[in-house]
Design a protein around this motif. Structure first.
Motif, short mmCIF file in Angstrom:
data_model
loop_
_atom_site.label_atom_id
_atom_site.label_comp_id
_atom_site.label_asym_id
_atom_site.label_seq_id
_atom_site.Cartn_x
_atom_site.Cartn_y
_atom_site.Cartn_z
N GLN A 39 45.37 38.41 32.68
CA GLN A 39 45.06 39.73 32.13
C GLN A 39 46.29 40.62 32.21
N VAL A 40 46.44 41.50 31.22
CA VAL A 40 47.59 42.39 31.14
C VAL A 40 47.08 43.83 31.15
N SER A 41 47.75 44.70 31.91
CA SER A 41 47.37 46.10 31.93
C SER A 41 47.67 46.74 30.57
N ASP A 42 47.05 47.87 30.31
CA ASP A 42 47.23 48.56 29.03
C ASP A 42 48.70 48.92 28.77
N ASP A 43 49.44 49.25 29.84
CA ASP A 43 50.83 49.63 29.64
C ASP A 43 51.79 48.44 29.65
N GLY A 44 51.26 47.23 29.89
CA GLY A 44 52.08 46.02 29.86
C GLY A 44 52.95 45.82 31.08
N ARG A 45 52.78 46.63 32.12
CA ARG A 45 53.63 46.55 33.32
C ARG A 45 53.06 45.66 34.42
N ARG A 46 51.80 45.30 34.31
CA ARG A 46 51.17 44.45 35.33
C ARG A 46 50.44 43.30 34.64
N VAL A 47 50.63 42.12 35.18
CA VAL A 47 49.93 40.94 34.70
C VAL A 47 49.23 40.32 35.90
N LEU A 48 47.96 40.00 35.73
CA LEU A 48 47.17 39.40 36.79
C LEU A 48 46.77 37.99 36.38
N ASN A 49 47.10 37.03 37.22
CA ASN A 49 46.70 35.64 37.00
C ASN A 49 45.62 35.32 38.03
N TYR A 50 44.45 34.98 37.55
CA TYR A 50 43.30 34.70 38.41
C TYR A 50 42.95 33.23 38.30
N LEU A 51 42.98 32.52 39.42
CA LEU A 51 42.64 31.10 39.47
C LEU A 51 41.42 30.95 40.36
N GLN A 52 40.40 30.33 39.83
CA GLN A 52 39.15 30.18 40.58
C GLN A 52 38.95 28.72 40.96
N TRP A 53 38.66 28.50 42.25
CA TRP A 53 38.47 27.17 42.81
C TRP A 53 37.11 27.08 43.47
N ARG A 54 36.61 25.89 43.61
CA ARG A 54 35.33 25.67 44.27
C ARG A 54 35.38 26.13 45.73
N SER A 55 36.53 25.94 46.37
CA SER A 55 36.68 26.36 47.76
C SER A 55 38.12 26.79 48.01
N ARG A 56 38.32 27.51 49.09
CA ARG A 56 39.66 27.92 49.49
C ARG A 56 40.55 26.69 49.70
N GLU A 57 39.97 25.66 50.31
CA GLU A 57 40.73 24.44 50.59
C GLU A 57 41.24 23.78 49.30
N ASP A 58 40.40 23.76 48.26
CA ASP A 58 40.83 23.18 46.99
C ASP A 58 42.01 23.96 46.41
N GLY A 59 41.94 25.27 46.45
CA GLY A 59 43.02 26.11 45.93
C GLY A 59 44.30 25.94 46.72
N GLU A 60 44.19 25.92 48.03
CA GLU A 60 45.37 25.75 48.87
C GLU A 60 45.99 24.37 48.66
#
Length: 88
Positions: A39-60
């Protein structure tokens, strides 16, 4: 996992494309991957990358692969001075 990038507005198109590619690579063959979004903020200065995992362990576990030889994603994060944080 949330990764926030603070960038110059002219960089956001390239960063979004790179994050999309790297998120897809990160998820391939990794257990527990659910979803990713950028996702990008309206002013284009911030970008957020969101990754969703089944568990914290899977993501790590997925990110540990990048600590051992697959460092393109970390290079991208460092290059844009991102702030990364995880939430269970």
């Amino acid at each position: 996992q949330l990764i926030e990038f603070q960038i110059e507005p002219r960089q956001h198109v390239a960063l979004v494309a790179a994050l999309t590619t790297h998120s897809e690579r990160l998820a391939q063959g990794r257990n527990g991957f659910i979803n990713a979004s950028v996702q990008v903020s309206d002013d284009g200065r911030r970008v957020l990358n969101y990754l969703q995992w089944r568990s914290r362990e899977d993501g790590e576990a997925a990110f540990k692969c990048f600590e051992h030889g697959e460092e393109d994603f970390w290079t991208l994060i460092r290059a844009h001075q991102a702030t990364a944080f995880c939430r269970a």
